[in-house]
Design a protein around this motif. Structure first.
Motif, PDB file in Angstrom:
ATOM      1  N   ARG A   1       0.789  -1.057  -0.031  1.00  0.00           N
ATOM      2  CA  ARG A   1      -0.024  -0.004  -0.200  1.00  0.00           C
ATOM      3  C   ARG A   1       0.830   1.303   0.079  1.00  0.00           C
ATOM      4  O   ARG A   1       0.447   2.194  -0.652  1.00  0.00           O
ATOM      5  N   ILE A   2       1.984   1.124   0.749  1.00  0.00           N
ATOM      6  CA  ILE A   2       2.988   2.414   0.811  1.00  0.00           C
ATOM      7  C   ILE A   2       3.257   2.673  -0.576  1.00  0.00           C
ATOM      8  O   ILE A   2       3.582   3.936  -1.001  1.00  0.00           O
ATOM      9  N   HIS A   3       3.951   1.519  -1.126  1.00  0.00           N
ATOM     10  CA  HIS A   3       4.540   1.421  -2.445  1.00  0.00           C
ATOM     11  C   HIS A   3       3.507   2.188  -3.535  1.00  0.00           C
ATOM     12  O   HIS A   3       3.967   2.890  -4.710  1.00  0.00           O
ATOM     13  N   GLY A   4       2.348   1.927  -3.407  1.00  0.00           N
ATOM     14  CA  GLY A   4       1.141   2.605  -4.346  1.00  0.00           C
ATOM     15  C   GLY A   4       0.808   3.856  -4.219  1.00  0.00           C
ATOM     16  O   GLY A   4       0.113   4.428  -4.850  1.00  0.00           O
ATOM     17  N   MET A   5       1.443   4.404  -3.055  1.00  0.00           N
ATOM     18  CA  MET A   5       0.895   5.716  -2.781  1.00  0.00           C
ATOM     19  C   MET A   5       1.945   6.867  -3.729  1.00  0.00           C
ATOM     20  O   MET A   5       3.106   6.658  -4.129  1.00  0.00           O
ATOM     21  N   LYS A   6       1.319   8.096  -3.894  1.00  0.00           N
ATOM     22  CA  LYS A   6       1.544   8.856  -4.710  1.00  0.00           C
ATOM     23  C   LYS A   6       3.310   9.608  -3.978  1.00  0.00           C
ATOM     24  O   LYS A   6       3.325   9.705  -2.806  1.00  0.00           O
ATOM     25  N   ARG A   7       4.155   9.801  -4.765  1.00  0.00           N
ATOM     26  CA  ARG A   7       5.443  10.244  -4.219  1.00  0.00           C
ATOM     27  C   ARG A   7       5.437  11.725  -3.983  1.00  0.00           C
ATOM     28  O   ARG A   7       5.579  12.420  -5.363  1.00  0.00           O
ATOM     29  N   HIS A   8       5.442  12.376  -2.765  1.00  0.00           N
ATOM     30  CA  HIS A   8       5.335  13.566  -2.761  1.00  0.00           C
ATOM     31  C   HIS A   8       6.579  14.072  -1.660  1.00  0.00           C
ATOM     32  O   HIS A   8       7.141  13.278  -1.041  1.00  0.00           O
ATOM     33  N   THR A   9       6.904  15.363  -1.880  1.00  0.00           N
ATOM     34  CA  THR A   9       8.011  15.871  -0.862  1.00  0.00           C
ATOM     35  C   THR A   9       7.514  17.192  -0.085  1.00  0.00           C
ATOM     36  O   THR A   9       8.315  18.003   0.264  1.00  0.00           O
ATOM     37  N   ARG A  10       6.246  16.908   0.380  1.00  0.00           N
ATOM     38  CA  ARG A  10       5.790  18.201   1.263  1.00  0.00           C
ATOM     39  C   ARG A  10       6.310  17.823   2.687  1.00  0.00           C
ATOM     40  O   ARG A  10       6.540  16.760   3.179  1.00  0.00           O
ATOM     41  N   LEU A  11       6.381  18.816   3.321  1.00  0.00           N
ATOM     42  CA  LEU A  11       6.863  19.144   4.768  1.00  0.00           C
ATOM     43  C   LEU A  11       5.590  18.264   5.605  1.00  0.00           C
ATOM     44  O   LEU A  11       4.406  19.066   5.672  1.00  0.00           O
ATOM     45  N   CYS A  12       6.049  17.479   6.455  1.00  0.00           N
ATOM     46  CA  CYS A  12       4.887  16.699   7.043  1.00  0.00           C
ATOM     47  C   CYS A  12       5.598  16.873   8.458  1.00  0.00           C
ATOM     48  O   CYS A  12       6.674  16.337   8.862  1.00  0.00           O
ATOM     49  N   HIS A  13       4.737  17.283   9.449  1.00  0.00           N
ATOM     50  CA  HIS A  13       5.029  17.352  11.028  1.00  0.00           C
ATOM     51  C   HIS A  13       5.316  16.102  11.594  1.00  0.00           C
ATOM     52  O   HIS A  13       6.077  15.751  12.496  1.00  0.00           O
ATOM     53  N   GLY A  14       4.407  15.003  11.341  1.00  0.00           N
ATOM     54  CA  GLY A  14       4.223  14.021  11.907  1.00  0.00           C
ATOM     55  C   GLY A  14       3.414  13.838  13.194  1.00  0.00           C
ATOM     56  O   GLY A  14       3.322  12.613  13.582  1.00  0.00           O
ATOM     57  N   ASP A  15       2.958  14.808  13.825  1.00  0.00           N
ATOM     58  CA  ASP A  15       2.392  14.862  15.148  1.00  0.00           C
ATOM     59  C   ASP A  15       1.858  16.306  15.318  1.00  0.00           C
ATOM     60  O   ASP A  15       1.860  16.750  16.222  1.00  0.00           O
ATOM     61  N   PHE A  16       0.953  16.519  14.233  1.00  0.00           N
ATOM     62  CA  PHE A  16       0.267  17.837  14.094  1.00  0.00           C
ATOM     63  C   PHE A  16      -1.016  17.986  14.904  1.00  0.00           C
ATOM     64  O   PHE A  16      -2.244  17.764  14.280  1.00  0.00           O
ATOM     65  N   VAL A  17      -0.889  18.035  16.136  1.00  0.00           N
ATOM     66  CA  VAL A  17      -2.107  18.050  17.246  1.00  0.00           C
ATOM     67  C   VAL A  17      -2.157  19.460  17.648  1.00  0.00           C
ATOM     68  O   VAL A  17      -1.381  20.263  17.766  1.00  0.00           O
TER      69      VAL A  17
END
Length: 249
Positions: free
Chosen positions: A138-154
């Motif tokens: 499933r990961i391999h099938g996702m679109k490849r982006h290079t956006r900044l992701c916080h990883g814990d944006f709460v």
């Protein structure tokens, strides 16, 4: 020396304020590489122009290491929601707007989100080999982006100053990747505490980002597996439901 005001205590770190400085003091067992990596990530994000507290130093402390940064006054969105529950919708909209603004940036120096998730899932013993395989596919099938992701944006990681401007805290989990994955993590964190706010968040994010709800949901088994690897027993039942890759087909 200014008096210490304890802000947060966990098994592996203590966060306290000392005058105009915030210090994250890690236990001796916490890997030195993790502390320096957090400082590196934070500095990369700071240099990219994102509103974050300025890093001051990384130094030895009581057998471990401490990360010091400037103190920024204000209240987190979590505090504001508790103080003004009637404004919850307004605060979630603000959270989403800030998250989208962050995800529009690119910080290519950071590790890719896909690789981080792959590494975690590959090393898991909590799920069987077939499930790991399905998640990796499933990961391999996702679109490849290079956006900044916080990883814990709460809400607890978004500070609102008195003038209405914001400052974003805790960049230890940041990466370069897909905004849909970042939204899935935020949605998951909301679900673990307040499903009603989770639904409001997801609808708001997808509308404002012009992103299909189904696309964010496609990430759910992946981010749930990564969260399960943190071994928080209180979360296990819900996370195991999400890891069923058939649920969001």
């Amino acid at each position: 020396m200014a008096n210490r005001e304890i802000i947060e205590e966990k098994s592996y770190k203590t966060v306290y304020r000392e005058g105009n400085v915030i210090v994250k003091e890690f236990s001796p067992s916490h890997p030195k590489a993790n502390v320096f990596n957090e400082a590196y990530i934070h500095t990369c994000v700071e240099e990219a122009g994102v509103q974050v507290p300025r890093i001051i130093s990384v130094s030895p402390a009581n057998g471990g290491w401490a990360l010091s940064m400037e103190y920024v006054s204000g209240k987190t969105l979590e505090q504001l929601m508790k103080e003004n529950p009637e404004k919850t919708t307004e605060y979630i909209e603000k959270l989403v707007d800030i998250q989208i603004e962050v995800c529009l940036r690119k910080v290519p120096k950071l590790r890719n989100t896909r690789y981080k998730l792959e590494e975690v899932i590959n090393g898991m013993t909590e799920i069987d080999a077939s499930t790991r395989y399905e998640l990796l596919q499933r990961i391999h099938g996702m679109k490849r982006h290079t956006r900044l992701c916080h990883g814990d944006f709460v809400p607890s990681n978004v500070l609102i100053r008195e003038d209405g401007s914001y400052c974003i805290l805790d960049w230890a989990h940041a990466s370069s990747g897909n905004a849909g994955a970042d939204a899935a993590i935020t949605y998951m964190r909301f679900c673990l505490e307040d499903p009603e706010k989770a639904d409001l968040y997801l609808k708001t994010f997808c509308k404002r980002a012009d992103m299909a709800v189904q696309y964010v949901q496609t990430w759910m088994p992946i981010v749930a597996a990564a969260q399960l690897a943190k071994h928080k027993e209180s979360e296990r039942e819900l996370l195991e439901k999400w890891i069923s890759v058939a649920e969001y087909q």
